[in-house]
Design an enzyme around this catalytic site. Structure first.
Site, PDB file in Angstrom:
ATOM      1  N   ASN A 164      55.912  92.346  20.993  1.00 21.68           N
ATOM      2  CA  ASN A 164      56.906  93.406  20.750  1.00 21.68           C
ATOM      3  C   ASN A 164      56.754  94.162  19.431  1.00 21.68           C
ATOM      4  O   ASN A 164      57.197  95.289  19.319  1.00 21.68           O
ATOM      5  CB  ASN A 164      58.328  92.855  20.888  1.00 21.68           C
ATOM      6  CG  ASN A 164      58.648  91.793  19.871  1.00 21.68           C
ATOM      7  OD1 ASN A 164      57.768  91.070  19.415  1.00 21.68           O
ATOM      8  ND2 ASN A 164      59.898  91.681  19.512  1.00 21.68           N
ATOM      9  N   SER A 240      59.117  83.277  22.433  1.00 19.24           N
ATOM     10  CA  SER A 240      60.265  82.740  23.163  1.00 19.24           C
ATOM     11  C   SER A 240      60.633  81.346  22.654  1.00 19.24           C
ATOM     12  O   SER A 240      59.804  80.611  22.117  1.00 19.24           O
ATOM     13  CB  SER A 240      59.929  82.659  24.652  1.00 19.24           C
ATOM     14  OG  SER A 240      58.980  81.629  24.862  1.00 19.24           O
ATOM     15  N   VAL A 243      58.487  78.515  24.458  1.00 17.28           N
ATOM     16  CA  VAL A 243      57.136  78.277  23.925  1.00 17.28           C
ATOM     17  C   VAL A 243      57.226  77.753  22.485  1.00 17.28           C
ATOM     18  O   VAL A 243      56.508  76.834  22.082  1.00 17.28           O
ATOM     19  CB  VAL A 243      56.281  79.569  23.994  1.00 17.28           C
ATOM     20  CG1 VAL A 243      54.922  79.359  23.354  1.00 17.28           C
ATOM     21  CG2 VAL A 243      56.118  80.017  25.442  1.00 17.28           C
ATOM     22  N   GLY A 244      58.155  78.322  21.720  1.00 15.42           N
ATOM     23  CA  GLY A 244      58.303  77.919  20.313  1.00 15.42           C
ATOM     24  C   GLY A 244      58.660  76.451  20.188  1.00 15.42           C
ATOM     25  O   GLY A 244      58.175  75.755  19.289  1.00 15.42           O
ATOM     26  N   GLU A 261      59.816  81.493  14.901  1.00  8.21           N
ATOM     27  CA  GLU A 261      60.853  82.520  14.900  1.00  8.21           C
ATOM     28  C   GLU A 261      61.085  82.857  16.368  1.00  8.21           C
ATOM     29  O   GLU A 261      60.174  83.350  17.031  1.00  8.21           O
ATOM     30  CB  GLU A 261      60.342  83.716  14.083  1.00  8.21           C
ATOM     31  CG  GLU A 261      61.450  84.504  13.443  1.00  8.21           C
ATOM     32  CD  GLU A 261      62.069  85.446  14.425  1.00  8.21           C
ATOM     33  OE1 GLU A 261      63.191  85.135  14.884  1.00  8.21           O
ATOM     34  OE2 GLU A 261      61.467  86.458  14.746  1.00  8.21           O
ATOM     35  N   CYS A 295      63.677  90.569  18.990  1.00  8.81           N
ATOM     36  CA  CYS A 295      64.491  89.352  18.917  1.00  8.81           C
ATOM     37  C   CYS A 295      65.801  89.652  18.225  1.00  8.81           C
ATOM     38  O   CYS A 295      66.781  88.942  18.398  1.00  8.81           O
ATOM     39  CB  CYS A 295      63.733  88.239  18.207  1.00  8.81           C
ATOM     40  SG  CYS A 295      63.267  88.694  16.555  1.00  8.81           S
ATOM     41  N   GLU A 403      68.640  85.512  26.894  1.00  9.98           N
ATOM     42  CA  GLU A 403      67.899  86.604  26.269  1.00  9.98           C
ATOM     43  C   GLU A 403      67.055  87.282  27.344  1.00  9.98           C
ATOM     44  O   GLU A 403      66.016  86.758  27.759  1.00  9.98           O
ATOM     45  CB  GLU A 403      66.991  86.065  25.155  1.00  9.98           C
ATOM     46  CG  GLU A 403      66.308  87.176  24.399  1.00  9.98           C
ATOM     47  CD  GLU A 403      65.354  86.691  23.322  1.00  9.98           C
ATOM     48  OE1 GLU A 403      64.630  85.712  23.556  1.00  9.98           O
ATOM     49  OE2 GLU A 403      65.318  87.325  22.261  1.00  9.98           O
TER      50      GLU A 403
HETATM   51  C1  UN1 Z   1      63.254  94.100  13.454  1.00  8.23           C
HETATM   52  O1  UN1 Z   1      64.390  93.847  13.836  1.00  8.23           O
HETATM   53  O2  UN1 Z   1      62.946  95.232  13.047  1.00  8.23           O
HETATM   54  O3  UN1 Z   1      60.293  89.481  17.307  1.00  8.23           O
HETATM   55  C2  UN1 Z   1      62.203  93.074  13.416  1.00  8.23           C
HETATM   56  C3  UN1 Z   1      61.137  90.162  16.749  1.00  8.23           C
HETATM   57  C4  UN1 Z   1      61.445  89.877  15.302  1.00  8.23           C
HETATM   58  C5  UN1 Z   1      61.249  91.049  14.432  1.00  8.23           C
HETATM   59  C6  UN1 Z   1      62.409  91.980  14.408  1.00  8.23           C
HETATM   60  N1  UN1 Z   1      60.569  88.814  14.856  1.00  8.23           N
HETATM   61  O4  UN1 Z   1      61.719  91.033  17.358  1.00  8.23           O
END
Ligand code: UN1
Length: 505
Positions: A164, A240, A243-244, A261, A295, A403
């Site tokens: 993403n 995800s 997976v994380g 993250e 995210c 999500e």
């Molecule tokens: C943002 O909100 O600009 O995977 C960054 C993601 C986050 C990054 C968001 N690690 O969407």
């Protein structure tokens, strides 16, 4: 909602050849074919090449290991200088690579260009790390001694990134990894190999020594190969929760540090005293920019009862003029999601939510043929708002709980601020939240009550600056946070040095 009917006509662009990068050399992969497809234009290839094979991971790990000591001993200012030169390459290519990003991932051209610029900003931030403090000095209870807390790199770090943010997320993992003296084996999401290659090309052109950074393309199994490699000293992952968690489990078994993250189900809370125009603008952006594939995207909207009807009317009025279409058309507000299969999964999520009692305020019906967007088939979805009626089943509604990672916003109503905060906390995730109010007392209450890693007051739930911690609570993250000083917690460990002179004091 409006749709662009005609795709922008541009000269055909030849697909870019993808190469893996091991020990400072660019080579064709020897694995399965890898095609980076444009989600806006079925059949159009943005880049192609081949995946790596497991022995490439072995070669990349060996190269990273043999480069590790020399790189760790390179002064941090010199390591940073490489990052700053790479930032210059990104800045020179912002428009061209931003266009490639829009074609490869599907976010709008403006967002694609913005993301490349953001990656450059991240490289510059870490490029200057040599000018910042690197440790601590304590006094000692013993005469003639000082106690220092020095930082050392982890060693060889695995970097596994999602589709993403194809260049910004790799930059915010690789830049701190490198500046703190680690070497890296990087496996990006197979959907966006081109932008991953662009970042590595910039670092290569900036003079990174061979083996310090290695790039391999491939499926999840290649990630497992990396995780199981005995030379791996740490792993950083964004993606995800499923997976994380698997990666975190493997890292724990091996006893190596992990930074994960993960997902989000971020709420925007609009309280009765909020400036509604501002809140509508921010909710639109948080929920639907990048087609909701962040995210940090706003996927839940909690409205205080008094303003709920008016807010939804204003939101719908704006969405009527929200243009869904080819992301390279400047008129477009929202492109496709990343692939037709992702769109199908999101439609299935909407279908389940409606079956469970949610009401479609506006947006994509589960059946593409009935959808409001003329490009509903394939990877395109309309921005969708679903109201989840109060009741015992509300907390279980798919649109509220899961999500979906698409342009879907689940709405609930709250009696007052406390009720709104409780609803926001009614989630397994805890990444970010946005609160719209002009009342400082309520802001302070939100800071105390909301169980999130990032809180926006009167701005959208997405967005992150490179110099401050980024990450969430609960199912949204595991291990040290990213960015700013927080990144150092993951990418280094401490050595406590009891320091005395060589002559008795
Ligand atoms: C943002 O909100 O600009 O995977 C960054 C993601 C986050 C990054 C968001 N690690 O969407």
């Amino acid at each position: 909602m409006e749709t662009t009917t005609d795709l922008v006509q541009e000269p055909p662009v030849d697909p870019v050849a993808l190469r893996i990068y091991v020990n400072g050399e660019w080579n064709e992969g020897r694995g399965a074919a890898l095609v980076s497809a444009n989600p806006s234009r079925p059949g159009e290839t943005v880049a192609h090449g081949s995946e790596a094979i497991p022995s490439d991971v072995g070669a990349a790990m060996a190269a990273a290991r043999s480069a590790a000591r020399g790189w760790a001993r390179t002064p941090m200012h010199e390591r940073g200088a490489v990052l700053i030169r790479a930032a210059e390459h990104l800045e020179t290519n912002t428009e061209a690579w931003g266009l490639e990003l829009a074609r490869e991932e599907g976010k709008t051209l403006a967002e694609g260009i913005g993301e490349v610029a953001r990656a450059a900003q991240i490289l510059r931030y870490y490029g200057n790390e040599g000018d910042r403090p690197v440790g601590e000095v304590f006094s000692s209870p013993r005469r003639g001694e000082r106690i220092l807390v020095a930082r050392r790199p982890l060693g060889v770090v695995g970097v596994i990134t999602p589709f993403n943010f194809p260049i910004a997320i790799p930059a915010w993992k690789i830049a701190p990894a490198l500046v703190y003296g680690n070497t890296v084996v990087f496996k990006p999401a197979s959907l966006v190999p081109l932008l991953a290659m662009r970042l590595v090309q910039a670092l290569d052109a900036a003079g990174l020594p061979p083996g310090v950074l290695n790039l391999v393309f491939g499926p999840g199994e290649l990630g497992n190969e990396l995780l199981e490699h005995p030379e791996l000293d740490g792993v950083t992952f964004t993606g995800s929760t499923r997976v994380g968690r698997a990666i975190s489990g493997k890292a724990a078994q091996r006893g190596i540090p992990v930074q994960a993250e993960l997902g989000g189900k971020n709420a925007a809370i609009v309280l009765a005293d909020a400036d509604l125009e501002l809140a509508v603008e921010q909710v639109l952006s948080g929920a639907f920019r990048s087609s909701g594939q962040k995210c940090t995207a706003t996927s839940r909207l909690i409205l205080q009862e008094e303003i709920a009807d008016e807010f939804l009317e204003r939101l719908q009025a704006r969405l009527r003029h929200w243009v869904v279409g080819d992301p390279v058309d400047p008129a477009t507000h929202m492109g496709p999601v990343v692939s037709a299969s992702a769109a199908e999964e999101i439609r299935a999520g909407i279908r389940t939510a409606l079956d469970q009692g949610a009401k479609l305020v506006c947006g994509s019906t589960p059946d593409p043929a009935e959808s409001e967007t003329c490009q509903a088939a394939g990877s395109f979805l309309a921005p969708s708002v679903l109201e989840v009626p109060a009741g015992t089943m509300a907390r279980k509604n798919t649109a509220w709980r899961e999500e979906l990672f698409g342009p879907v916003l689940a709405v609930r109503r709250a009696a007052d601020a406390q009720d709104a905060f409780d609803l926001a906390n009614e989630s397994e995730f805890g990444l970010s939240a946005a609160v719209f109010t002009q009342d400082t007392t309520l802001v302070l209450a939100a800071m105390d009550d909301l169980d999130v890693g990032i809180l926006h007051i009167n701005s959208e739930s997405a967005g992150a600056d490179p110099h401050v911690p980024f990450g969430g609570t609960k199912k949204s993250g595991y291990g040290p946070k990213e960015q700013g000083g927080a990144a150092r917690e993951f990418f280094t460990h401490t050595t406590t040095v009891y320091l005395r002179g060589g002559i008795p004091a």
